[in-house]
Design a protein around this motif. Structure first.
Motif, PDB file in Angstrom:
ATOM      1  N   LEU A 301      54.383 -13.026 -43.459  1.00  0.00           N
ATOM      2  CA  LEU A 301      53.245 -12.476 -42.720  1.00  0.00           C
ATOM      3  C   LEU A 301      52.195 -13.567 -42.534  1.00  0.00           C
ATOM      4  N   PRO A 302      51.486 -13.553 -41.416  1.00  0.00           N
ATOM      5  CA  PRO A 302      50.538 -14.642 -41.129  1.00  0.00           C
ATOM      6  C   PRO A 302      49.437 -14.805 -42.166  1.00  0.00           C
ATOM      7  N   ASP A 303      48.996 -13.710 -42.797  1.00  0.00           N
ATOM      8  CA  ASP A 303      47.903 -13.857 -43.756  1.00  0.00           C
ATOM      9  C   ASP A 303      48.338 -14.647 -44.992  1.00  0.00           C
ATOM     10  N   GLU A 304      49.653 -14.774 -45.209  1.00  0.00           N
ATOM     11  CA  GLU A 304      50.154 -15.552 -46.345  1.00  0.00           C
ATOM     12  C   GLU A 304      50.011 -17.060 -46.123  1.00  0.00           C
ATOM     13  N   ILE A 305      49.748 -17.461 -44.879  1.00  0.00           N
ATOM     14  CA  ILE A 305      49.443 -18.878 -44.611  1.00  0.00           C
ATOM     15  C   ILE A 305      48.060 -19.026 -43.982  1.00  0.00           C
ATOM     16  N   GLY A 306      47.216 -18.006 -44.174  1.00  0.00           N
ATOM     17  CA  GLY A 306      45.816 -18.132 -43.789  1.00  0.00           C
ATOM     18  C   GLY A 306      45.478 -17.793 -42.360  1.00  0.00           C
ATOM     19  N   HIS A 332      62.387 -13.106 -22.643  1.00  0.00           N
ATOM     20  CA  HIS A 332      63.133 -11.927 -22.196  1.00  0.00           C
ATOM     21  C   HIS A 332      62.260 -10.671 -22.199  1.00  0.00           C
ATOM     22  N   LEU A 333      61.504 -10.465 -23.249  1.00  0.00           N
ATOM     23  CA  LEU A 333      60.667  -9.266 -23.348  1.00  0.00           C
ATOM     24  C   LEU A 333      59.364  -9.408 -22.573  1.00  0.00           C
ATOM     25  N   ASP A 334      58.832 -10.657 -22.506  1.00  0.00           N
ATOM     26  CA  ASP A 334      57.606 -10.949 -21.758  1.00  0.00           C
ATOM     27  C   ASP A 334      56.494  -9.958 -22.121  1.00  0.00           C
ATOM     28  N   LEU A 335      56.205  -9.853 -23.408  1.00  0.00           N
ATOM     29  CA  LEU A 335      55.228  -8.879 -23.897  1.00  0.00           C
ATOM     30  C   LEU A 335      53.802  -9.320 -23.606  1.00  0.00           C
ATOM     31  N   ASN A 336      52.948  -8.339 -23.292  1.00  0.00           N
ATOM     32  CA  ASN A 336      51.525  -8.658 -23.155  1.00  0.00           C
ATOM     33  C   ASN A 336      50.852  -8.582 -24.525  1.00  0.00           C
ATOM     34  N   THR A 337      49.562  -8.852 -24.546  1.00  0.00           N
ATOM     35  CA  THR A 337      48.843  -8.951 -25.821  1.00  0.00           C
ATOM     36  C   THR A 337      48.977  -7.695 -26.667  1.00  0.00           C
ATOM     37  N   GLU A 338      48.771  -6.544 -26.055  1.00  0.00           N
ATOM     38  CA  GLU A 338      48.822  -5.292 -26.812  1.00  0.00           C
ATOM     39  C   GLU A 338      50.240  -4.970 -27.272  1.00  0.00           C
ATOM     40  N   GLN A 339      51.212  -5.311 -26.448  1.00  0.00           N
ATOM     41  CA  GLN A 339      52.598  -5.061 -26.846  1.00  0.00           C
ATOM     42  C   GLN A 339      52.994  -5.951 -28.033  1.00  0.00           C
ATOM     43  N   ILE A 340      52.510  -7.186 -28.031  1.00  0.00           N
ATOM     44  CA  ILE A 340      52.770  -8.073 -29.179  1.00  0.00           C
ATOM     45  C   ILE A 340      52.109  -7.509 -30.430  1.00  0.00           C
ATOM     46  N   ARG A 341      50.877  -7.028 -30.264  1.00  0.00           N
ATOM     47  CA  ARG A 341      50.153  -6.456 -31.403  1.00  0.00           C
ATOM     48  C   ARG A 341      50.911  -5.252 -31.975  1.00  0.00           C
ATOM     49  N   ASP A 342      51.411  -4.395 -31.099  1.00  0.00           N
ATOM     50  CA  ASP A 342      52.164  -3.222 -31.542  1.00  0.00           C
ATOM     51  C   ASP A 342      53.468  -3.632 -32.230  1.00  0.00           C
ATOM     52  N   ALA A 343      54.138  -4.628 -31.644  1.00  0.00           N
ATOM     53  CA  ALA A 343      55.403  -5.098 -32.223  1.00  0.00           C
ATOM     54  C   ALA A 343      55.160  -5.698 -33.605  1.00  0.00           C
ATOM     55  N   TYR A 344      54.051  -6.429 -33.748  1.00  0.00           N
ATOM     56  CA  TYR A 344      53.743  -7.020 -35.049  1.00  0.00           C
ATOM     57  C   TYR A 344      53.459  -5.916 -36.078  1.00  0.00           C
ATOM     58  N   ALA A 345      52.718  -4.890 -35.662  1.00  0.00           N
ATOM     59  CA  ALA A 345      52.417  -3.789 -36.592  1.00  0.00           C
ATOM     60  C   ALA A 345      53.704  -3.141 -37.076  1.00  0.00           C
ATOM     61  N   ASP A 346      54.664  -2.958 -36.167  1.00  0.00           N
ATOM     62  CA  ASP A 346      55.963  -2.380 -36.557  1.00  0.00           C
ATOM     63  C   ASP A 346      56.703  -3.313 -37.526  1.00  0.00           C
ATOM     64  N   TYR A 347      56.656  -4.584 -37.225  1.00  0.00           N
ATOM     65  CA  TYR A 347      57.325  -5.592 -38.077  1.00  0.00           C
ATOM     66  C   TYR A 347      56.710  -5.598 -39.482  1.00  0.00           C
ATOM     67  N   ALA A 348      55.388  -5.650 -39.550  1.00  0.00           N
ATOM     68  CA  ALA A 348      54.712  -5.685 -40.852  1.00  0.00           C
ATOM     69  C   ALA A 348      55.016  -4.437 -41.666  1.00  0.00           C
ATOM     70  N   LYS A 349      55.051  -3.304 -40.986  1.00  0.00           N
ATOM     71  CA  LYS A 349      55.357  -2.048 -41.666  1.00  0.00           C
ATOM     72  C   LYS A 349      56.803  -2.042 -42.167  1.00  0.00           C
ATOM     73  N   ALA A 350      57.708  -2.567 -41.329  1.00  0.00           N
ATOM     74  CA  ALA A 350      59.135  -2.538 -41.667  1.00  0.00           C
ATOM     75  C   ALA A 350      59.446  -3.428 -42.868  1.00  0.00           C
ATOM     76  N   ILE A 351      58.895  -4.613 -42.906  1.00  0.00           N
ATOM     77  CA  ILE A 351      59.230  -5.526 -44.010  1.00  0.00           C
ATOM     78  C   ILE A 351      58.440  -5.190 -45.272  1.00  0.00           C
ATOM     79  N   GLY A 352      57.391  -4.398 -45.098  1.00  0.00           N
ATOM     80  CA  GLY A 352      56.583  -4.022 -46.262  1.00  0.00           C
ATOM     81  C   GLY A 352      57.090  -2.766 -46.928  1.00  0.00           C
ATOM     82  N   SER A 353      58.014  -2.091 -46.256  1.00  0.00           N
ATOM     83  CA  SER A 353      58.491  -0.812 -46.800  1.00  0.00           C
ATOM     84  C   SER A 353      59.620  -1.000 -47.788  1.00  0.00           C
TER      85      SER A 353
END
Length: 353
Positions: A301-306, A332-353
């Motif tokens: 996660l990004p906060d682990e490297i500041g 391929h996905l060409d995500l916009n800012t909010e889509q990246i933010r949503d994808a990151y939230a899903d990722y953080a939740k998934a690896i934290g579970s």
């Protein structure tokens, strides 16, 4: 019937084991790399001095060159200094910067290179590329593969553990990079070299699945072999495609956007690979990769490297600009800012579970 095959550019010697450095002179002589013992040895100003003291008695015909850093100017100066020596070969003894300078210098003066790695921080020790800082930032320069690679596991263990961790992240990122290559093949018709892909993927998988840790010889052996194989896979492919996808685009974006704060190459590539695997829907694989990265002390996660979430989103959004023409899951996905933010939230939740 003709036999159709190809020659693979690869080292004549790969010697990876505890104590390998003690046999360097005999390896060079036995493999006819240096008949006369006249060698140009490039070392760093720090740890290199200690190794010079240890090796000099066994290499009486060597001339030692201290390299100031990892810039193009350093490499050109090294080549100029070596020109008049009439050497058999160049030996790069040290970490990535020293070996890259030695690679460039050896290519410039037409001599074979022996890469003697003192850490395992990334896959460049056996690649056909020298990465050097220049006035425009950082450049990659095509060079021949080393004629020999020597890695003494006793020396590797003496280096700071962060170097081993960085190498782990770089090796694991192969898995994501090959998936990006396959995606580009399906979507864009990009030619894929099956041998190069197999070598890079299996190198990454071997490190991913090994139960050992950073202090185990068996694990270090597999990691070192994986990094060497990755370098050879890039030679087979003719570019960095087998080992560089969205993971490395994210790494480059960290370096360009936050040059003063960027973490190690392997830390950023490993995190980028785990996130990219999540983006492509390989959630189980992403979760396992994150688990292995954490087990070895690497960030996921990004906060682990500041870095904040907003900064990571900025990095991912910028990442495709770092390698124009390279097609990965990000393009391929060409995500916009909010889509990246949503994808990151899903990722953080998934690896934290």
């Amino acid at each position: 019937m003709p036999v159709l095959t190809r020659l693979i550019p690869s080292p004549v010697v790969v010697d990876i084991r505890p104590g390998a450095l003690d046999d360097l002179a005999s390896v060079l002589a036995d493999q006819r790399i240096s008949h006369s013992g006249k060698l140009a040895v490039a070392i760093s100003g720090g740890s290199g001095a200690k190794l010079r003291e240890r090796l000099a008695p066994a290499l009486p015909g060597a001339t030692w060159y201290e390299v100031g850093g990892g810039t193009l100017d350093d490499a050109i100066k090294l080549a100029d200094d070596m020109k008049s020596g009439h050497y058999d070969a160049v030996v790069g003894l040290g970490g990535g910067k020293i070996i890259d300078c030695a690679k460039f210098a050896a290519a410039r003066i037409g001599l074979p290179l022996v890469a003697v790695a003192t850490n395992l921080s990334h896959d460049g020790l056996c690649s056909p590329v020298a990465t050097l800082d220049n006035d425009a930032g950082r450049g990659s320069y095509g060079v021949p593969n080393p004629i020999a690679v020597v890695i003494d596991l006793d020396v590797i263990r003496e280096a700071p553990v962060r170097f081993v961790r960085s190498g782990i992240g770089d090796a694991l990122s192969n898995i994501s990079a090959v998936r990006d290559w396959e995606l580009a093949h399906r979507e864009k018709g990009e030619q894929i070299d099956g041998l190069a892909a197999a070598m890079a993927r299996q190198a990454g998988e071997a490190v991913l699945r090994h139960p050992g840790g950073v202090g185990d010889d068996s694990f270090l052996q597999v990691l070192a072999e994986g990094l060497v194989l990755t370098g050879i896979s890039m030679s087979v492919a003719g570019d960095s495609r087998p080992a560089s996808g969205a993971c490395h685009e994210i790494n480059h974006a960290f370096d360009l956007l936050f040059p003063k704060r960027a973490a190690s190459h392997g830390e950023q590539c490993g995190m980028g690979a785990a996130f990219a695997m999540h983006l492509r829907g390989a959630h189980e694989e992403s979760g396992y990769m994150a688990e292995v990265l954490h087990r070895h002390g690497l960030p996921v996660l990004p906060d682990e490297i500041g870095f904040t979430v907003d900064e990571f989103v900025q990095v991912v959004e910028f990442a495709p600009q770092t390698r124009p023409g390279r097609y990965t899951i990000l393009e391929h996905l060409d995500l916009n800012t909010e889509q990246i933010r949503d994808a990151y939230a899903d990722y953080a939740k998934a690896i934290g579970s």
